[in-house]
Write a protein that holds these residues in place. Structure first.
Motif, PDB file in Angstrom:
ATOM      1  N   LYS A  81       0.865  -1.174   0.000  1.00  0.00           N
ATOM      2  CA  LYS A  81       0.000   0.000   0.000  1.00  0.00           C
ATOM      3  C   LYS A  81       0.898   1.218   0.000  1.00  0.00           C
ATOM      4  N   GLY A  82       0.577   2.161  -0.851  1.00  0.00           N
ATOM      5  CA  GLY A  82       1.385   3.365  -0.895  1.00  0.00           C
ATOM      6  C   GLY A  82       0.775   4.423  -1.787  1.00  0.00           C
ATOM      7  N   THR A  83       1.338   5.603  -1.709  1.00  0.00           N
ATOM      8  CA  THR A  83       0.890   6.735  -2.498  1.00  0.00           C
ATOM      9  C   THR A  83       1.897   6.980  -3.623  1.00  0.00           C
ATOM     10  N   PRO A  84       1.535   7.804  -4.596  1.00  0.00           N
ATOM     11  CA  PRO A  84       2.500   8.115  -5.657  1.00  0.00           C
ATOM     12  C   PRO A  84       3.798   8.678  -5.083  1.00  0.00           C
ATOM     13  N   ILE A  85       4.899   8.324  -5.714  1.00  0.00           N
ATOM     14  CA  ILE A  85       6.229   8.692  -5.236  1.00  0.00           C
ATOM     15  C   ILE A  85       6.692   9.944  -5.980  1.00  0.00           C
ATOM     16  N   PRO A  86       7.229  10.931  -5.266  1.00  0.00           N
ATOM     17  CA  PRO A  86       7.723  12.134  -5.934  1.00  0.00           C
ATOM     18  C   PRO A  86       8.798  11.796  -6.965  1.00  0.00           C
ATOM     19  N   LEU A  87       8.816  12.562  -8.066  1.00  0.00           N
ATOM     20  CA  LEU A  87       9.777  12.309  -9.143  1.00  0.00           C
ATOM     21  C   LEU A  87      11.222  12.434  -8.687  1.00  0.00           C
ATOM     22  N   ASP A  88      11.474  13.212  -7.636  1.00  0.00           N
ATOM     23  CA  ASP A  88      12.854  13.375  -7.187  1.00  0.00           C
ATOM     24  C   ASP A  88      13.414  12.107  -6.553  1.00  0.00           C
ATOM     25  N   ARG A  89      12.578  11.112  -6.255  1.00  0.00           N
ATOM     26  CA  ARG A  89      13.053   9.830  -5.728  1.00  0.00           C
ATOM     27  C   ARG A  89      13.563   8.920  -6.838  1.00  0.00           C
ATOM     28  N   PHE A  90      13.233   9.256  -8.082  1.00  0.00           N
ATOM     29  CA  PHE A  90      13.702   8.502  -9.242  1.00  0.00           C
ATOM     30  C   PHE A  90      14.962   9.169  -9.769  1.00  0.00           C
ATOM     31  N   LYS A  91      15.401   8.728 -10.924  1.00  0.00           N
ATOM     32  CA  LYS A  91      16.599   9.284 -11.543  1.00  0.00           C
ATOM     33  C   LYS A  91      16.226  10.592 -12.252  1.00  0.00           C
TER      34      LYS A  91
END
Length: 185
Positions: A81-91
């Motif tokens: 279960k989770g919410t959308p992840i901010p783009l800054d956590r990706f490359k």
């Protein structure tokens, strides 16, 4: 997203026949095998998601909960279960604030390359974050997000691989548990 391993009466009967005189230990063998498989499936979820997406293992693991099997309830469940992840956590490229930058920001959510995000910019507000203006004016701005971990688990290739490895692990563990019970005799 759930990954579930259920046992039916046929499986219980099969294990009881293999145990012979120790058939009353069949629920113990099945429960132990399920719980070891549960741990393996949870780690495979993280591993398989990270093969497809540019995300850290800690980001995946914090969304996962495990429900162990017991003698009375022979079901083991891995839930994410989770919410959308901010783009800054990706490359992202660039990872620093560049106010005079004319080229668009590039983001790599999936492995295999970076894609341009038109109108996006990087700002340092308690850490590097990716934003986009909502109109022509300077404000308001909105933070940009990528998919959530459950959405990543919705990828059919990832689910098939996890289920396949989980089934192999369960078969290995049930054989091990039956052998262990018979050896202790």
């Amino acid at each position: 997203m759930n990954v579930t391993v259920d046992l039916n009466q046929q499986m219980l009967t099969q294990v009881q026949s293999r145990l012979g005189a120790l058939s009353n230990k069949a629920p113990n063998a099945l429960t132990n095998a399920l719980n070891r498989t549960l741990t393996n499936v949870a780690s495979n979820v993280s591993k398989e998601i990270r093969k497809e997406y540019n995300i850290k293992a800690s980001d995946v693991k914090q969304t996962i909960t495990k429900t162990k099997a017991s003698r009375s309830r022979m079901t083991a469940i891995v839930t994410s279960k989770g919410t959308p992840i901010p783009l800054d956590r990706f490359k992202i490229s660039p990872k620093t604030v560049q106010p005079k930058r004319k080229k668009p920001i590039k983001v790599g959510v999936k492995k295999g390359g970076l894609k341009e995000v038109l109108g996006a910019f990087v700002s340092d507000l308690n850490g590097i974050k990716v934003f986009q203006r909502e109109g022509k004016k300077r404000l308001p701005v909105k933070r940009l997000y990528g998919p959530s971990i459950p959405q990543m688990l919705g990828n059919q290739e990832v689910v098939n691989k996890i289920n396949q490895e989980g089934a192999m692990m369960f078969n290995t563990r049930i054989n091990h548990e039956i052998t262990r019970i018979l050896d202790r005799g």
